[in-house]
Design a protein around this motif. Structure first.
Motif, PDB file in Angstrom:
ATOM      1  N   MET A   1       0.853  -1.212   0.000  1.00 35.10           N
ATOM      2  CA  MET A   1       0.000   0.000   0.000  1.00 35.10           C
ATOM      3  C   MET A   1       0.882   1.254   0.000  1.00 35.10           C
ATOM      4  O   MET A   1       1.919   1.299   0.652  1.00 35.10           O
ATOM      5  CB  MET A   1      -0.906  -0.020   1.227  1.00 35.10           C
ATOM      6  CG  MET A   1      -1.869   1.149   1.240  1.00 35.10           C
ATOM      7  SD  MET A   1      -2.678   1.363   2.798  1.00 35.10           S
ATOM      8  CE  MET A   1      -4.049   0.298   2.646  1.00 35.10           C
ATOM      9  N   ASN A   2       0.470   2.248  -0.692  1.00 34.35           N
ATOM     10  CA  ASN A   2       1.246   3.475  -0.777  1.00 34.35           C
ATOM     11  C   ASN A   2       0.783   4.441   0.320  1.00 34.35           C
ATOM     12  O   ASN A   2      -0.203   5.142   0.199  1.00 34.35           O
ATOM     13  CB  ASN A   2       1.003   4.080  -2.166  1.00 34.35           C
ATOM     14  CG  ASN A   2       1.859   5.301  -2.379  1.00 34.35           C
ATOM     15  OD1 ASN A   2       2.201   5.982  -1.426  1.00 34.35           O
ATOM     16  ND2 ASN A   2       2.194   5.547  -3.633  1.00 34.35           N
ATOM     17  N   GLY A  13      -2.793   3.002  -4.288  1.00 36.41           N
ATOM     18  CA  GLY A  13      -2.658   2.611  -5.687  1.00 36.41           C
ATOM     19  C   GLY A  13      -1.217   2.332  -6.010  1.00 36.41           C
ATOM     20  O   GLY A  13      -0.337   2.507  -5.167  1.00 36.41           O
ATOM     21  N   PRO A  14      -0.958   1.879  -7.229  1.00 33.32           N
ATOM     22  CA  PRO A  14       0.408   1.526  -7.604  1.00 33.32           C
ATOM     23  C   PRO A  14       1.291   2.766  -7.752  1.00 33.32           C
ATOM     24  O   PRO A  14       0.790   3.854  -8.011  1.00 33.32           O
ATOM     25  CB  PRO A  14       0.218   0.839  -8.960  1.00 33.32           C
ATOM     26  CG  PRO A  14      -1.052   1.396  -9.492  1.00 33.32           C
ATOM     27  CD  PRO A  14      -1.923   1.722  -8.317  1.00 33.32           C
ATOM     28  N   VAL A  40     -11.480   1.777  -3.783  1.00 33.60           N
ATOM     29  CA  VAL A  40     -11.169   3.089  -4.381  1.00 33.60           C
ATOM     30  C   VAL A  40      -9.660   3.107  -4.598  1.00 33.60           C
ATOM     31  O   VAL A  40      -8.883   2.981  -3.654  1.00 33.60           O
ATOM     32  CB  VAL A  40     -11.604   4.261  -3.467  1.00 33.60           C
ATOM     33  CG1 VAL A  40     -11.319   5.590  -4.146  1.00 33.60           C
ATOM     34  CG2 VAL A  40     -13.086   4.161  -3.132  1.00 33.60           C
ATOM     35  N   VAL A  41      -9.274   3.242  -5.854  1.00 32.91           N
ATOM     36  CA  VAL A  41      -7.853   3.121  -6.209  1.00 32.91           C
ATOM     37  C   VAL A  41      -7.426   4.357  -6.981  1.00 32.91           C
ATOM     38  O   VAL A  41      -8.180   4.871  -7.814  1.00 32.91           O
ATOM     39  CB  VAL A  41      -7.624   1.872  -7.106  1.00 32.91           C
ATOM     40  CG1 VAL A  41      -6.150   1.682  -7.391  1.00 32.91           C
ATOM     41  CG2 VAL A  41      -8.207   0.617  -6.473  1.00 32.91           C
ATOM     42  N   SER A  42      -6.232   4.828  -6.677  1.00 33.08           N
ATOM     43  CA  SER A  42      -5.708   5.978  -7.417  1.00 33.08           C
ATOM     44  C   SER A  42      -4.568   5.529  -8.324  1.00 33.08           C
ATOM     45  O   SER A  42      -3.710   4.754  -7.896  1.00 33.08           O
ATOM     46  CB  SER A  42      -5.195   7.002  -6.397  1.00 33.08           C
ATOM     47  OG  SER A  42      -4.267   7.854  -6.989  1.00 33.08           O
ATOM     48  N   VAL A  43      -4.595   5.983  -9.575  1.00 33.15           N
ATOM     49  CA  VAL A  43      -3.447   5.694 -10.448  1.00 33.15           C
ATOM     50  C   VAL A  43      -2.985   6.979 -11.135  1.00 33.15           C
ATOM     51  O   VAL A  43      -3.773   7.912 -11.315  1.00 33.15           O
ATOM     52  CB  VAL A  43      -3.772   4.643 -11.544  1.00 33.15           C
ATOM     53  CG1 VAL A  43      -4.214   3.326 -10.966  1.00 33.15           C
ATOM     54  CG2 VAL A  43      -4.803   5.155 -12.532  1.00 33.15           C
ATOM     55  N   ASP A  44      -1.716   6.998 -11.473  1.00 33.99           N
ATOM     56  CA  ASP A  44      -1.191   8.083 -12.298  1.00 33.99           C
ATOM     57  C   ASP A  44      -1.168   7.569 -13.721  1.00 33.99           C
ATOM     58  O   ASP A  44      -0.619   6.498 -13.986  1.00 33.99           O
ATOM     59  CB  ASP A  44       0.232   8.447 -11.862  1.00 33.99           C
ATOM     60  CG  ASP A  44       0.216   9.030 -10.458  1.00 33.99           C
ATOM     61  OD1 ASP A  44      -0.588   9.945 -10.221  1.00 33.99           O
ATOM     62  OD2 ASP A  44       0.974   8.541  -9.599  1.00 33.99           O
ATOM     63  N   LYS A  45      -1.783   8.322 -14.632  1.00 32.83           N
ATOM     64  CA  LYS A  45      -1.767   7.883 -16.028  1.00 32.83           C
ATOM     65  C   LYS A  45      -0.461   8.324 -16.684  1.00 32.83           C
ATOM     66  O   LYS A  45       0.169   9.280 -16.209  1.00 32.83           O
ATOM     67  CB  LYS A  45      -2.975   8.483 -16.757  1.00 32.83           C
ATOM     68  CG  LYS A  45      -4.295   7.923 -16.243  1.00 32.83           C
ATOM     69  CD  LYS A  45      -5.428   8.743 -16.764  1.00 32.83           C
ATOM     70  CE  LYS A  45      -6.281   7.986 -17.730  1.00 32.83           C
ATOM     71  NZ  LYS A  45      -7.341   8.824 -18.308  1.00 32.83           N
TER      72      LYS A  45
END
Ligand code: HEM
Length: 443
Positions: A1-2, A13-14, A40-45
């Motif tokens: 986990m971040n 998120g990753p 609920v996941v956060s990603v950087d595109k």
């Protein structure tokens, strides 16, 4: 986990950027993200933009219903815009609000009931064609058949008598490319432009005739006015009509395609569907909103089909102001992804999720509507306008044709999914129609 993300009220998120699109890789990627990081996941595109994937039933509802005005349509819609211009599905803000207000009256139940006769006619015509196929012992490409059926129906509902005189004038349906070309490429955009010219010629002809007699979507759209008493401009009208054609056939066609597949695979459910149809819908001439409303098993069957195979399997939005979901901040500009396909198959809400069971929606089911996440038509103010129309169209079609034909599948293999803007089968489903009268011969 971040943890650093969590401390800044950002979902886990990753660390590495993740590309999200509207494609099969995205489904696998979202499922993996959910399994690893939660609902609920956060990603950087890769383009530097932040994106959240929301798979929490309450938060999805909040976003689509209460907080809907904090979001506009998200990534992927630029491509849809090439096809649909600024029609209802892609427009946002005041443009969308004005169009929705103008168009909504066309979709009252009373108006849709006036189209039941056309739904019956289109289903009966299909039955005659299938009878010949069955008699010759041939097979049917049910995927293509459903596209053709749904496209013809929506065109007839839009253009009324002009469908025969203006649209089929050359003996060929100029919109057929919509149901034949599965690739949404530039060619299709050019063909849509040509179709706009054709629609414009029908509009001009109607204006010249200056008649108010017709009852169809075209006449309702042409006479729609906003609060100031203004109608649609020609361009707006064309955008809305092309939107109606595309929105009005592909989703119903896809659902009916799966419905036939599931009926062939599930003999008990097929038997219940047939029994109800024989009781309520035997005489095509007496099919009405009342008999269709009584056909509750047909409704359950279709709702369960849409749970497993929601045609719009992924929604995207972009935050146009700051918001908060769960305990997390959503900064303006964040992309949001929601997937009915994934939520409809989440075990927590839907036990044994991959199993087809129309009784999940039956009168004895302990759950009330809204208890479990279910949004094949979306929720809130941007909910599908054609939901009632599509249920009637699909109930008429299945109810009439299931009485005439028992379908067997030509392949035992589960159809592969084609996950584009709509969820479709990658290859056509091929069935063999057996006339019910001959059923004893195949048993
Ligand atoms: C099984 C059939 C159908 C399904 C599952 C379906 C699903 C949906 C979904 C999920 C949306 C919202 C998309 C989003 O917000 O990103 C939508 C919007 C819409 N649908 Fe449908 N649809 C179906 C049939 C129809 C039919 C038959 C019509 C027209 C006769 C129609 C007309 C529309 C329109 C006009 C919108 C835009 C509404 C707005 O943004 O205000 N749909 N549909």
């Amino acid at each position: 986990m971040n943890l650093s993300k969590h401390e800044s009220r950002e979902p886990p998120g990753p660390d590495e950027p993740v590309a999200l699109g509207v494609d099969p890789e995205t489904l696998a990627c979202l499922q993996a993200l959910q399994a690893e990081f939660g609902n609920v996941v956060s990603v950087d595109k890769p383009n530097g933009r932040k994106a959240y994937f929301i798979n929490d039933a309450d938060e999805v509802r909040k976003l689509l219903v209460k907080h809907h005005s904090r979001y506009k349509k998200g990534p992927g819609f630029e491509r849809v815009k090439m096809l649909l211009g600024n029609g209802l599905i892609v427009s946002d803000g005041e443009t969308w609000r004005r169009s929705r207000r103008m168009i909504q009256p066309a979709f009252t139940r009373q108006n849709i009931h006036r189209l039941i006769g056309l739904m019956v006619e289109c289903a009966e015509e299909r039955a005659s064609m299938w009878e010949k196929v069955a008699a010759a012992g041939e097979t049917l490409d049910i995927t293509q058949e459903m596209s053709d059926f749904a496209l013809e129906l929506i065109l007839r509902c839009i253009f009324g008598a002009d469908y025969e005189t203006h649209i089929l004038h050359a003996g060929e349906n100029p919109f057929a490319f919509l149901s034949k070309d599965s690739e949404r490429d530039l060619r299709i955009v050019l063909q849509v432009r040509e179709s706009r010219n054709l629609i414009m010629s029908v509009i001009n002809d109607r204006r010249a005739r200056n008649t108010e007699e017709e009852f169809d979507f075209l006449s309702m759209y042409m006479s729609a006015t906003d609060k100031a008493g203004e109608g649609f401009s020609d361009d707006e009208l064309l955008d809305e009509l092309v939107t109606l054609i595309v929105a009005g056939y592909e989703t119903s066609a896809g659902t009916l395609n799966w419905a036939w597949y599931l009926a062939a695979r599930n003999q008990d459910a097929e038997a219940k569907l047939l029994a109800e149809a024989r009781k309520l819908l035997q005489d095509a001439a007496t099919i009405s909103q009342e008999t269709l409303a009584e056909a509750v098993y047909g409704q359950q069957f279709l709702e369960e089909t849409l749970r497993l195979y929601p045609p719009v399997w992924l929604f995207s939005r972009r935050a146009i102001e700051d918001d908060a979901l769960q305990d997390y901040d959503v900064a303006e500009g964040t992309d949001i992804y929601l997937s009915p396909y994934i939520l409809h198959r989440t075990e927590e809400y839907w036990p044994n999720p991959d199993h087809f069971d129309p009784d999940r929606f039956g009168p004895d089911c302990p759950h009330k509507k809204g208890d479990r996440p279910y949004f094949p038509f979306s929720l809130g103010p941007r909910r599908c306008l054609g939901e009632y129309f599509s249920f009637l169209e699909m109930k008429v079609h299945l109810g009439l044709l299931i009485q005439r034909f028992h379908m067997t599948l030509e392949s035992d293999q589960e159809p592969e999914l084609d996950l584009g803007i709509n969820l479709r089968t990658k290859n056509s489903i091929i069935v063999r129609p057996h006339l019910r009268a001959q059923e004893s011969e195949i048993a």
